[in-house]
Design a protein around this motif. Structure first.
Motif, short mmCIF file in Angstrom:
data_model
loop_
_atom_site.label_atom_id
_atom_site.label_comp_id
_atom_site.label_asym_id
_atom_site.label_seq_id
_atom_site.Cartn_x
_atom_site.Cartn_y
_atom_site.Cartn_z
N SER A 20 0.84 -1.19 0.00
CA SER A 20 0.00 0.00 0.00
C SER A 20 0.87 1.25 0.00
O SER A 20 2.08 1.18 0.23
CB SER A 20 -0.93 -0.02 1.21
OG SER A 20 -1.77 -1.18 1.18
N ALA A 40 -9.69 3.11 -0.87
CA ALA A 40 -9.84 1.88 -1.65
C ALA A 40 -9.98 2.26 -3.13
O ALA A 40 -10.92 2.94 -3.52
CB ALA A 40 -11.07 1.09 -1.20
N PRO A 41 -9.00 1.84 -3.96
CA PRO A 41 -8.98 2.28 -5.35
C PRO A 41 -10.06 1.65 -6.21
O PRO A 41 -10.74 0.69 -5.81
CB PRO A 41 -7.60 1.83 -5.85
CG PRO A 41 -6.81 1.48 -4.62
CD PRO A 41 -7.82 1.05 -3.60
N GLU A 42 -10.20 2.19 -7.43
CA GLU A 42 -10.99 1.54 -8.47
C GLU A 42 -10.35 0.19 -8.81
O GLU A 42 -9.28 -0.15 -8.30
CB GLU A 42 -11.02 2.42 -9.72
CG GLU A 42 -11.70 3.76 -9.50
CD GLU A 42 -11.47 4.71 -10.66
OE1 GLU A 42 -12.42 4.95 -11.40
OE2 GLU A 42 -10.34 5.21 -10.82
N TRP A 43 -10.99 -0.55 -9.69
CA TRP A 43 -10.53 -1.91 -10.00
C TRP A 43 -9.17 -1.96 -10.69
O TRP A 43 -8.60 -3.04 -10.88
CB TRP A 43 -11.58 -2.65 -10.83
CG TRP A 43 -11.89 -2.09 -12.19
CD1 TRP A 43 -11.44 -0.92 -12.74
CD2 TRP A 43 -12.74 -2.67 -13.18
NE1 TRP A 43 -11.95 -0.74 -14.00
CE2 TRP A 43 -12.76 -1.80 -14.30
CE3 TRP A 43 -13.49 -3.85 -13.25
CZ2 TRP A 43 -13.50 -2.08 -15.46
CZ3 TRP A 43 -14.22 -4.11 -14.41
CH2 TRP A 43 -14.23 -3.24 -15.49
N PRO A 50 -5.35 6.75 -7.19
CA PRO A 50 -5.46 6.62 -5.73
C PRO A 50 -4.24 7.17 -4.99
O PRO A 50 -4.36 7.67 -3.87
CB PRO A 50 -5.62 5.12 -5.50
CG PRO A 50 -5.15 4.47 -6.75
CD PRO A 50 -5.44 5.43 -7.85
N CYS A 100 -8.26 -6.11 4.16
CA CYS A 100 -8.56 -4.72 4.53
C CYS A 100 -8.32 -4.49 6.02
O CYS A 100 -7.76 -3.45 6.41
CB CYS A 100 -10.01 -4.39 4.19
SG CYS A 100 -10.33 -4.31 2.41
N GLY A 122 -13.78 5.33 -0.99
CA GLY A 122 -13.59 4.33 -2.04
C GLY A 122 -14.17 4.79 -3.35
O GLY A 122 -15.16 5.54 -3.39
N GLY A 126 -13.82 0.10 -5.17
CA GLY A 126 -13.37 0.50 -3.85
C GLY A 126 -14.48 1.04 -2.97
O GLY A 126 -14.41 0.98 -1.74
N VAL A 129 -15.75 -1.88 -1.30
CA VAL A 129 -14.78 -2.33 -0.30
C VAL A 129 -14.95 -1.56 1.01
O VAL A 129 -15.05 -2.16 2.10
CB VAL A 129 -13.34 -2.18 -0.84
CG1 VAL A 129 -12.32 -2.42 0.28
CG2 VAL A 129 -13.09 -3.16 -1.99
N THR A 145 -18.09 7.33 -0.59
CA THR A 145 -17.86 6.62 -1.86
C THR A 145 -18.10 7.57 -3.03
O THR A 145 -18.94 8.46 -2.97
CB THR A 145 -18.80 5.40 -2.02
OG1 THR A 145 -20.12 5.83 -2.36
CG2 THR A 145 -18.83 4.56 -0.76
#
Length: 245
Positions: A20, A40-43, A50, A100, A122, A126, A129, A145
């Motif tokens: 991280s 929490a990043p995108e996919w 991020p 996490c 997120g 994310g 998440v 979010t």
């Protein structure tokens, strides 16, 4: 505000390294720790977006960590690869939540981080998440979010203590308004304190400056919206200030 950055490596029970990215204000010390925000990043994984989010949060006075939930620092700009990795971790959501929790604990133990005063934000995948982290009862005071997947690992119940801010694009073709309504019902049933802002005309991925380029490359319906991105960011900072200080 000057900031410092570092890698935070968390090792899972089966030896996977979660690499991280931490950013925090120079002024954050053991004697004067600052609130922490998990990102929490995108996919795509822990790519530039991020990391820049973590740095922006540090400049706003928070410690921040962009979480490597895939492990080994994996990242991509290929939607097919991102989707495969996302589906792999969603197929074992207990493992995902364990990762996490591990990052949260390691981050909270960092010098200069107030581990008793944590929030999370997120983006897309994310978003799911960080909401799921709150749903399973992790100690988060505030969760925000952006164009998030709102579907639950398990529906929120009395373990859900975080306050929630949702920024949703009105033209998001990946997360429907029906999904938003289902989320509102879930939050109402749990007695959660939440608000949902819908940004008219904004598409999925509206906060990511690379969204148009990724959309063209992968033939998917994403789009950057500068005004929605800026407005939702400012609202998130106000929200975090109200809940974390």
């Amino acid at each position: 505000m000057s900031i410092k950055t570092l890698e935070l490596i968390s090792t899972t029970e089966n030896g996977v390294e979660l690499i991280s990215y931490v950013a925090l204000p120079e002024k954050a010390t053991n004697d004067s720790p600052v609130p922490g925000i998990l990102v929490a990043p995108e996919w795509w994984g822990v790519v530039d977006h991020p990391k820049s989010v973590a740095e922006r949060l540090a400049k706003a006075g928070y410690a921040a960590v962009a979480m490597d939930v895939y492990g080994e620092g994996k990242l991509t700009t290929e939607a097919s690869m991102a989707n495969m990795w996302m589906e792999q971790v969603l197929a074992d959501q207990d493992m995902l939540m364990n990762r996490c929790r591990l990052i949260l604990n390691d981050f909270g133990d960092q010098l200069g981080v107030n581990g008793d005063n944590l929030g999370a934000i997120g983006f897309c995948f994310g978003g799911k998440v960080v909401l799921d982290m709150a749903r399973v009862g992790m100690p988060l005071k505030a969760v925000a979010t952006f164009h998030g997947n709102l579907a639950p690992k398990q529906a929120a119940d009395d373990k859900f203590n975080a306050k929630v801010l949702v920024a949703h694009g009105g033209d998001d073709s990946m997360v429907s308004m029906d999904a938003v309504e289902d989320f509102k019902k879930e939050m109402d049933n749990a007695g959660a304190d939440y608000s949902v802002d819908v940004y008219e005309g904004a598409k999925h991925g509206f906060t990511n400056p690379h969204a148009d380029e990724r959309a063209a490359k992968n033939d998917i319906d994403l789009g950057y919206d500068e005004k929605a991105a800026n407005d939702s960011w400012d609202k998130m900072l106000d929200f975090m200030k109200a809940n974390l200080g």
